[in-house]
Design a protein around this motif. Structure first.
Motif, PDB file in Angstrom:
ATOM      1  N   UNK A 480       0.819  -1.207   0.000  1.00  0.00           N
ATOM      2  CA  UNK A 480       0.000   0.000   0.000  1.00  0.00           C
ATOM      3  C   UNK A 480       0.854   1.259   0.000  1.00  0.00           C
ATOM      4  N   UNK A 481       1.837   1.263   0.875  1.00  0.00           N
ATOM      5  CA  UNK A 481       2.670   2.470   1.013  1.00  0.00           C
ATOM      6  C   UNK A 481       3.346   2.801  -0.320  1.00  0.00           C
ATOM      7  N   UNK A 599      -8.547  -3.987   7.912  1.00  0.00           N
ATOM      8  CA  UNK A 599      -7.654  -4.798   8.763  1.00  0.00           C
ATOM      9  C   UNK A 599      -8.083  -6.262   8.852  1.00  0.00           C
ATOM     10  N   UNK A 600      -9.397  -6.509   9.010  1.00  0.00           N
ATOM     11  CA  UNK A 600      -9.870  -7.891   9.153  1.00  0.00           C
ATOM     12  C   UNK A 600      -9.717  -8.636   7.836  1.00  0.00           C
ATOM     13  N   UNK A 605      -7.020 -12.689   4.143  1.00  0.00           N
ATOM     14  CA  UNK A 605      -6.330 -13.075   2.897  1.00  0.00           C
ATOM     15  C   UNK A 605      -4.817 -13.114   3.067  1.00  0.00           C
ATOM     16  N   UNK A 606      -4.355 -12.703   4.209  1.00  0.00           N
ATOM     17  CA  UNK A 606      -2.910 -12.761   4.429  1.00  0.00           C
ATOM     18  C   UNK A 606      -2.171 -11.689   3.660  1.00  0.00           C
ATOM     19  N   UNK A 607      -2.843 -10.511   3.427  1.00  0.00           N
ATOM     20  CA  UNK A 607      -2.186  -9.427   2.700  1.00  0.00           C
ATOM     21  C   UNK A 607      -2.113  -8.161   3.542  1.00  0.00           C
ATOM     22  N   UNK A 612      -5.165  -3.913  -3.419  1.00  0.00           N
ATOM     23  CA  UNK A 612      -5.414  -4.263  -4.809  1.00  0.00           C
ATOM     24  C   UNK A 612      -6.159  -3.141  -5.540  1.00  0.00           C
ATOM     25  N   UNK A 613      -6.549  -2.136  -4.737  1.00  0.00           N
ATOM     26  CA  UNK A 613      -7.205  -0.993  -5.365  1.00  0.00           C
ATOM     27  C   UNK A 613      -6.663   0.281  -4.762  1.00  0.00           C
TER      28      UNK A 613
END
Lengths: 797, 254
Positions: A480-481, A599-600, A605-607, A612-613
């Motif tokens: 994300x960063x 966060x949940x 999904x372990x990401x 993704x957006x």
């Protein structure tokens, strides 16, 4: 006829007063036209939709599978519950067509083996060669293009390929561009290796042997098929079952139209009945003396009733003759418009006369005038000879009730103006009917404009789901960063927020996999989206497995409600989610979309720390700037080696929603115009008849000194008073009409009521219309009355 | 036949037998009013137009009804024609209890048995002269359809207006219109003709012509009742009834 003078009288009544005949015939014709047009339009659209849809051998279920070939198709076909099976490859791409980039679904098919969900060629080549494209013609809603144009396909890995558009098609089982905002494209399966993907199917579709429209049965068979697929060594990623199997995906819009058109037809019919009653009342009143004469020479009440009803039915038949052609033409033209590629893209049936519609129109032509005229004819023909022929002077029973006497106390209103007010009140039944016509007309008119305002308001509220300017989707998660920092480097970008999105299958109570659901996961407390909630609440920052679902999910499973739990299978594991809110979704939903906290979802999904957006806010928010920024951002990521699967602007996404309402709005405006025409006819007729009845009285006024200008003003003021009285009631009456219509239209289009907005401009517009109509409708009769010689009007009988 | 009419006919045969008295020497009693009262109610208060009127008339009489405005003359003739109904009392015309008939029955009976002539002619404006004359035949279904035109022409010739047969009423003079109205009243060859101020809207010369028409009808065997303001005409008939305040105050025929 020669020796039956009663029928000569009927004929002379028909031809003698052409204005009256025209008024009555038009009044009936409006109702016949409206009913005929509405019924015919609906039949054309629904029959075209159903016939066209059945013809393509549709299936209502798609299973997303790991790459497979014909072998799996044959395995599935062997299942006893399966009638037919087919495979295709579907890849989400970006497509540049007509100079703009669009989200797109590229379907790869074996055109020789294709059995289910046939597509029709509508131009150019019916079957493409390798490395050539066919385009679903609903794309014309988004952009103009020609066969022969070069399109650019951008695959998920970012590589671009030029492919010529060699033909257009109609795909009745796809999501039309007006609904999705995306373009459907088709090529051969063998093209995919050139595009960097295998020539293998990844979507399996099938039809069942029985109960093809039974959702539960299809769900059951889908579970068996999925089980078979997995046992045969392939992987199932999800499935989509159409909410209404066997029904064309666009039928919901046709049903919404049917309601709106139906209201128009009913309102027109009611107004027709009112108008006919008014006109026939006036005719009977004008012929009271003749009724008396005929009774004095042997006519019974029944004889006279039959004569007048024959007159009325003749009016009806004339109206039928006038209306039937235009109604068929209007229905066909309107269907052409609705069924065009830019709208619903239907395979329209050719023009045909429908005996059932013609029979309906004939029935309406006869019933409406009889219903409208019967009360007046009955009461008028019952008049005794004595009552009928004994009126000579001007005095009648005006003044016999409290309302009339109240007028006498209105001292501040003097002279001829009080005449206007008194004249409005003297024939109370006619006034009530005329007012009724105008109030109903005004109520429907303002109600219709209010529905348009409500649609605008609802679209604006729905648009709150897109508070960003540009949205970028990636084929895989990125840190994300990193992507936020990257995009902030693009001039014009003000802020950015990373979201996750995951797909899963709903797991029903018996443990079987159901439809696919996509979860969008914004950061807690995001301000970049706030979908319109119809139940429950939005996500709170502390929520974990809370989910806000779209209203179409609850519509298909009414047992679900806020507070219930749903189970989703994500990446092979099952997770329970609690529904905390329901948001309103416009249109048809092939895949359910829910919102949950980032966060949940990241944990699931372990990401963690990935997105993704990207939801981006730009420095300006107009559509052109957004489009420019979308292109800039896409290029920027390409240069950085970051693959992008889709880039959308909020303007484009909102525009799709606006356009979907446009069909209904066009119908609403048509309705409003028709209603105003009928209301105008009603007022015009009443004013003419009112003046005619008081011809002798007008003569007396001239004898006692009223000049022409004063006479004209008195009559015009009468018309204005009626218009204003009706308007006051109409603005009140419009409220419940508008609310009801909004509720029903919303139910069909947005799975919930529209947010109601009362249209003040609509009320003002109606006021102007009735004032203008009142003046125009009163002026001619008033001028005629003032031009008559005194001697003539006093001798008038 | 309707039940009411049946009862009325049964009653009429019974009573007429009693009423006729010495029927061997006098012409039959055609009109018989017994204690007829007519009261109108309106917002201004009740008004008694006829106050216990008794009247008999025989076949072949030419009766003039005279009196001031509001005396009850028109009301009296409306009782006889069934155009209006008495508040109380009985009205017998040609053996029929007119007071007991319903509206529709009355219309049919009147069309066959009475001819009515009005002051303002009351022709249907959208029908031609001959069509107006055929109207009673059409409504009462008297005579075969193919004979009606010829019969209508006969009456128009009798009233000397046959050359106006195909014109609309608005295209002919007042006097001609009244003659057409008289022809219409005779269409079904009724025994009785009732005329309410038939010359009231005509000049004196034309009025005289109309009066002569009525005299001729009486000579031909009709019974004619005529309401009139014209004292000269009233003096030339064979019976004059003077009505005042709803009563017959003078009857020079009895």
């Amino acid at each position: 006829m020669r020796n039956r003078p009663r029928w000569s009288k009927v004929l002379s009544d028909l031809s003698g007063n052409k204005t009256r005949t025209l008024l009555v015939v038009l009044s009936i014709a409006v109702g016949v036209f409206a009913v005929g047009m509405v019924a015919d339009t609906y039949l054309i659209l629904i029959n075209s939709s159903n016939t066209g849809y059945a013809r393509i051998n549709p299936s209502s279920v798609f299973i997303i599978v790991s790459d497979f070939d014909q072998e799996l198709v044959e395995i599935v076909k062997k299942l006893p519950q399966v009638a037919e099976a087919d495979g295709r490859r579907v890849t989400t791409i970006r497509l540049n067509l007509g100079g703009n980039w669009y989200a797109s679904q590229l379907s790869g098919r074996d055109f020789d083996e294709w059995r289910l969900n046939q597509i029709d060629s509508t131009g150019g080549l019916p079957v493409p060669d390798d490395r050539q494209l066919l385009i679903d013609q609903t794309a014309y809603f988004l952009t103009d293009f020609d066969i022969g144009d070069m399109a650019i396909v951008e695959m998920p890995d970012g590589r671009r390929y030029e492919m010529p558009v060699v033909g257009t098609v109609r795909d009745l089982n796809s999501n039309p561009s007006i609904n999705s905002g995306a373009i459907n494209a088709y090529t051969t399966l063998e093209t995919f290796p050139w595009l960097g993907e295998p020539a293998a199917n990844n979507r399996l579709t099938f039809t069942t042997v029985e109960k093809q429209t039974d959702y539960d049965h299809i769900l059951d068979v889908t579970a068996r098929v999925k089980d078979k697929i997995e046992k045969s060594g392939w992987q199932v990623f999800g499935s989509i079952i159409f909410p209404e199997p066997g029904v064309s995906p666009v039928n919901f819009i046709i049903e919404a139209l049917r309601f709106v058109l139906g209201v128009m037809a009913v309102a027109s019919l009611i107004l027709s009945v009112f108008l006919v009653f008014n006109t026939m009342s006036a005719l009977i009143v004008a012929q009271v003396k003749q009724i008396g004469i005929m009774k004095s020479v042997g006519a019974s009440t029944l004889d006279l009733m039959i004569m007048y009803l024959v007159l009325v039915v003749t009016y009806g038949i004339l109206a039928f003759a006038i209306a039937v052609g235009p109604a068929a033409w209007a229905a066909y033209s309107f269907s052409q418009f609705i069924g065009s590629p830019r709208m619903l893209d239907l395979d329209l049936l050719s023009f045909q006369n429908r005996p059932s519609i013609i029979a309906l129109e004939l029935f309406i032509s006869i019933i409406v005038p009889i219903l409208g005229a019967l009360p007046a004819v009955y009461s008028g023909t019952k008049t005794s000879v004595h009552e009928a022929i004994s009126t000579h002077g001007l005095a009648d029973n005006f003044g016999s009730n409290a309302l009339d006497r109240l007028l006498g106390h209105a001292r501040s209103i003097t002279g001829p103006w009080i005449l206007s007010m008194g004249n409005v009140l003297r024939n109370k039944r006619r006034v009530i009917l005329t007012l009724g016509t105008l109030i109903l007309g005004g109520g429907v008119f303002i109600g219709v404009i209010s529905v348009k305002a409500s649609a605008d308001k609802t679209v604006a509220e729905l648009g709150q789901a897109y508070r960003f300017d540009v949205e970028v989707q990636f084929p895989r998660p990125y840190r994300t960063e990193q992507i936020v920092q990257d995009v902030l480097q693009v001039p014009g970008v003000e802020a950015a927020e990373g979201w996750l999105s995951i797909g899963g299958s709903l797991v029903n109570k018996s443990g079987e996999d159901g439809n696919t659901m996509q979860i969008l996961a914004p950061p807690p407390g995001t301000i970049l989206t706030r979908p319109k909630l119809v139940e429950g609440r939005w996500l709170l920052p502390e929520d974990e497995n809370a989910i806000v679902v779209d209203s179409s999910l609850l519509r298909e499973d009414p047992s679900l409600s806020v507070g219930d739990s749903i189970r989703l299978k994500i990446n092979g594991r099952e997770y329970d989610w609690t529904i905390v809110g329901v948001y309103q979704f416009l249109g048809i939903n092939f895949v359910y979309v829910g919102y949950a906290n980032y966060p949940y979802v990241a944990e699931v999904v372990g990401d963690p720390g990935q997105s993704r957006r990207l939801q981006i806010v730009t420095t300006r928010h107009d559509p052109d700037f957004q489009a420019e920024m979308a292109e800039r951002i896409s290029e920027h990521f390409k240069e950085k080696g970051i693959r992008v699967s889709a880039v959308d602007t909020s303007s484009a996404l909102k525009n799709v929603q606006v356009e979907q309402f446009n069909i209904v709005v066009v119908v609403l405006i048509m309705m409003a115009l028709l209603i105003s025409l009928v209301g105008g006819l009603g007022l015009a007729g009443t004013m003419s008849m009112s003046v005619l009845e008081r011809t002798r009285e007008i003569g007396v006024m001239r004898v006692v000194g009223a000049e022409d200008g004063m006479l004209v003003r008195i009559i015009i003021v009468e018309g204005l008073l009626m218009a204003l009285l009706s308007w006051v009631a109409a603005i009140v009456f419009a409220w419940p009409i508008g609310v009801l219509m909004s509720r029903f239209i919303g139910r069909d289009l947005v799975n919930g009521p529209l947010s109601y907005a009362y249209s003040i401009p609509g009320a003002v517009l109606w006021l102007l219309l009735v004032i203008l109509t009142a003046i125009l409708a009163s002026y001619m009769p008033a001028r005629r009355a003032s031009n008559l010689a005194v001697r003539d009007v006093l001798a008038y009988e | 036949m309707f039940l009411k009419q049946k009862r009325a006919m049964h009653k009429s045969r019974k009573d007429l037998h009693h009423s006729n008295g010495d029927a061997t020497s006098d012409p039959p009693r055609l009109i018989d009013l017994r204690q007829v009262v007519k009261t109108y109610r309106n917002p201004a208060g009740d008004f008694t137009a006829l106050d216990g009127v008794n009247l008999t008339a025989r076949s072949g009489e030419f009766v003039a009804i005279v009196g001031k405005s509001g005396s009850g003359k028109s009301t009296l003739i409306n009782m006889i024609s069934g155009i209006d109904h008495p508040t109380s009392g009985e009205v017998w015309v040609n053996g029929m209890a007119v007071h007991a008939l319903g509206q529709s029955e009355m219309a049919k009976w009147r069309g066959r048995n009475l001819g009515v002539v009005f002051q303002f002619f009351q022709l249907l404006p959208t029908l031609t002269v001959i069509q107006n004359v055929m109207l009673p035949m059409d409504f009462c279904n008297t005579y075969p359809v193919r004979e009606r035109r010829e019969r209508a022409m006969h009456w128009l010739e009798h009233l000397e207006v046959s050359d106006q047969a195909n014109k609309l009423p608005s295209a002919i003079s007042g006097g001609q219109q009244q003659r057409v109205a008289i022809a219409r009243s005779l269409a079904n060859d009724p025994p009785i003709v009732l005329a309410d101020e038939p010359t009231g809207n005509l000049d004196s010369a034309t009025a005289e012509v109309i009066f002569q028409m009525f005299s001729r009808l009486v000579q031909e065997g009709k019974t004619v009742f005529m309401v009139t303001h014209d004292e000269d005409m009233a003096s030339r008939v064979n019976r004059t009834l003077t009505v005042s305040d709803g009563r017959i105050v003078n009857d020079n025929g009895h």
